[in-house]
Design a protein around this motif. Sequence first.
Motif, short mmCIF file in Angstrom:
data_model
loop_
_atom_site.label_atom_id
_atom_site.label_comp_id
_atom_site.label_asym_id
_atom_site.label_seq_id
_atom_site.Cartn_x
_atom_site.Cartn_y
_atom_site.Cartn_z
N LEU A 36 0.75 4.11 -2.82
CA LEU A 36 0.45 5.49 -2.46
C LEU A 36 1.43 6.45 -3.15
O LEU A 36 1.06 7.50 -3.64
CB LEU A 36 0.57 5.64 -0.94
CG LEU A 36 -0.34 6.65 -0.29
CD1 LEU A 36 -1.78 6.27 -0.50
CD2 LEU A 36 -0.01 6.74 1.19
N GLN A 37 2.70 6.02 -3.19
CA GLN A 37 3.70 6.84 -3.87
C GLN A 37 3.40 6.92 -5.36
O GLN A 37 3.50 7.98 -5.96
CB GLN A 37 5.09 6.23 -3.67
CG GLN A 37 5.80 6.80 -2.47
CD GLN A 37 6.99 5.95 -2.09
OE1 GLN A 37 6.86 4.95 -1.41
NE2 GLN A 37 8.17 6.35 -2.54
N SER B 134 0.54 9.33 -5.83
CA SER B 134 0.85 10.76 -5.68
C SER B 134 1.78 11.24 -6.79
O SER B 134 1.98 12.43 -6.96
CB SER B 134 1.43 11.04 -4.30
OG SER B 134 2.57 10.27 -4.09
N GLN C 286 1.67 7.76 4.54
CA GLN C 286 2.51 6.63 4.98
C GLN C 286 2.34 6.38 6.48
O GLN C 286 2.37 5.24 6.92
CB GLN C 286 3.98 6.89 4.67
CG GLN C 286 4.30 7.03 3.19
CD GLN C 286 4.12 5.74 2.42
OE1 GLN C 286 3.69 4.75 2.96
NE2 GLN C 286 4.44 5.78 1.14
N SER D 117 0.81 -1.22 0.00
CA SER D 117 0.00 0.00 0.00
C SER D 117 0.84 1.27 0.00
O SER D 117 0.52 2.23 -0.67
CB SER D 117 -0.99 -0.03 1.16
OG SER D 117 -0.41 -0.57 2.29
N SER D 118 1.96 1.27 0.72
CA SER D 118 2.73 2.51 0.75
C SER D 118 3.39 2.79 -0.60
O SER D 118 3.49 3.94 -1.01
CB SER D 118 3.77 2.47 1.86
OG SER D 118 4.62 1.39 1.66
N PHE D 119 3.80 1.72 -1.28
CA PHE D 119 4.39 1.92 -2.60
C PHE D 119 3.32 2.40 -3.60
O PHE D 119 3.58 3.25 -4.43
CB PHE D 119 5.02 0.63 -3.10
CG PHE D 119 6.04 0.07 -2.16
CD1 PHE D 119 7.20 0.76 -1.86
CD2 PHE D 119 5.83 -1.14 -1.52
CE1 PHE D 119 8.13 0.26 -0.98
CE2 PHE D 119 6.76 -1.66 -0.64
CZ PHE D 119 7.92 -0.96 -0.36
N LEU E 117 -0.80 4.45 6.97
CA LEU E 117 -0.58 3.06 6.58
C LEU E 117 0.22 2.32 7.64
O LEU E 117 -0.03 1.16 7.95
CB LEU E 117 0.17 2.98 5.26
CG LEU E 117 -0.62 3.35 4.03
CD1 LEU E 117 0.26 3.31 2.82
CD2 LEU E 117 -1.79 2.39 3.88
N GLN F 99 -4.33 -4.79 -3.93
CA GLN F 99 -4.32 -3.62 -3.06
C GLN F 99 -4.53 -2.33 -3.84
O GLN F 99 -5.10 -1.37 -3.31
CB GLN F 99 -3.03 -3.61 -2.24
CG GLN F 99 -3.06 -4.78 -1.25
CD GLN F 99 -1.78 -4.96 -0.46
OE1 GLN F 99 -0.76 -4.37 -0.78
NE2 GLN F 99 -1.84 -5.78 0.57
N PHE G 99 -7.32 0.47 -2.81
CA PHE G 99 -7.06 1.89 -2.60
C PHE G 99 -7.67 2.77 -3.68
O PHE G 99 -7.39 3.97 -3.75
CB PHE G 99 -5.56 2.16 -2.50
CG PHE G 99 -5.04 1.90 -1.12
CD1 PHE G 99 -4.97 2.92 -0.19
CD2 PHE G 99 -4.65 0.64 -0.74
CE1 PHE G 99 -4.53 2.67 1.10
CE2 PHE G 99 -4.20 0.38 0.54
CZ PHE G 99 -4.14 1.40 1.47
#
Lengths: 404, 295
Positions: free
Chosen positions: A215-216, A219, B15, A211-213, B18, A240, A244
Amino acid sequence: MIARLLAGAALAALAVGSAQAQQGKISGDVVKIGVLNDRSGLYADLGGEGSVVAVRMAVEEVGGKILGKPIEVIAADHQNKPDIGSNLSREWIDRDGVDVIVDVPNSGVALAVQEVTREKKTIFLMQGPATSRLTGDACSPTGFHWAYDTRALAVGTGQAIVKEGGKSWFFLTADYAFGHQLETDTAAQVKKAGGTVVGAVRAPLNTADFSSFLLQAQSSGAQVIGLANAGGDTITSIKQASEFGLTQSGQQKLAGLLIFLSDVHALGLQVAQDLVLTTGFYWDMDDEKRAWSEKYKAKTGKMPTMVQAGSYSSVKHYLKAIEAAGTDDGPTVAAKMKEMPVNDMFAKNGKILPNGRMVHDMYLARVKKPSESKGPWDYYEIIRTIPGDEAFATMAESGCKLPG
Amino acid sequence: MSTIFGIPPQALFGQLLLGLINGSFYALLSLGLAVIFGMLNVINFAHGALYMLGAFVAWLLLTTAGIGYWWALLLAPLVVGAFGVVLEKTLLSRLYKLDHLYGLLLTFGLALIVEGAFRHFYGVSGQPYPIPDLLRGGQNLGFMFLPNYRGWVVVASLVVCLATWYAIERTKLGAYLRAATENPVLVQAFGINVPLMITATYGFGVALAGVAGVLAAPIYQVSPLMGSNLIIVVFAVVVIGGMGSILGAVLTGYGLGLLEGLTKVFYPEASNIVVFVIMAVVLLIKPAGLFGRER
């Protein structure tokens, strides 16, 4: 009566004689096929035991014997570790007399095994690994790259999506040899087609949470998020991304650069629908493929991936080349394999370049919507056939230093 | 656009959120481990496999019996807990008189067997488990898109963690339990059934892993490997928090989740080792862990 006996004896002697003439050249009096792949980790479903079953099918088709000598199939797990892979293949060749190594998914491991097989002049039939370096700067006279490679994937999916209007790209890349090469090859095709690359993030192999990747990637504002990963990693990232809302918003599109049938099966069509992908094989394309795949499914309960079908095809071609060459000596068989066209249920009029690249048609496919699918394994709609010469690099482009 | 340490604030807050979600899983799993270690002195290496079992039970309930997520959230931990009780009665209870190491080896072996069996039958790509209808979609928070389901995971795990902490530290039953671990003979003399209490505690700790498994099913693939992927990190969390400290396990779980999130912003390649670096540093400075006491 005596004349008949004599004639019979003479015939028998002739038969033995000719059999001996054929037999002489098989090392260790057995052709030993070693299938080396990931049998328990994130790539086990796309190759794994399925590749072993496919290889056994090829062996059964020639009656389990070649030039009068038995064919034996053994298998081992390289656990996605290059040191284990190269040690195992060394032991196989030196101690067990293995004549050919098959599959070896994971580009990192395959590059290590390629070094061993080049040194030992042993045939290496690659299905699972993707990196185009295996027929490029790391090529070997006895190495054969069969089902697909990063260049073909990049040409297929990369160009197709840029043409559809996906101009700006962000890569989510598996942080090892394979991911880096797939990212590099795809970025080159994207730029060639007039697109731009705005960035990339490298995720460790076998990540549970993307998820954090994602998110990057979100953005970054790129129109297309290219997934330069495979197997379990691809499955998790697609799932995922859907969670999201990356794709539902309509601003961004996912491009799965390497997707196997087993991945789509695991994801389910609800999540995987409309993904565009490039594949070297799909079971439901013609009668010959369907017949072979049904036979395979009867043994495994699943339809074959391009890796598994390719394992069958390459071993079949290898055995034919032994027959034609009259020996299982590595370099001799390799030369024979390159002379003969590949014609079987996997590939029509495939040809093998001097660097070991098997050039055959690739297919651009779209994953069906749940409403379009008639049942399990009815997953792909083939959009376009990518001619082999377009998909794969030429000998000159490949960067391989072998005499062409 | 203004930035914090060169990172856009959207990305940073995203982040961190998360990280909090991942931390919820760490907290829930390390809580179960801490309860089991604190009360039974068993290092339960099977915890990851039991977490995986929770997810698989939920998946099996859905695919074979059509029982949905909300019932699974209740039933799967019961099934896993019952399995735990059987394990404790038949195997673990024989080892209490021996060194910790025997319990660790036994549970490690059990984990391998359970995972191996599931891998054999279900492959490694995993099975899809849909997000329940009620929690589909998400909220646009301005700096990120928060899936409703992930929000629910944070709330659910906070509630479970707080309730467990309260039960053990603030209720009469919890007091008995703590007393029984200090001096089982004396507590038994007061007429309290200590072996039953120990069995129930193991069952409860394991059921917590089952809860985490059901919560995880819609986020990750329901895969035989999901437990072993997570268990090493969770052990690091427990060690950092202090073996057996319930508060330590919960706070460290959330804390390390956040820290991992931050690492993913600044240096993603290090995100899967940062926890272990912290563990090494903590062990050097405070060998009993942040909240642990020297025994």
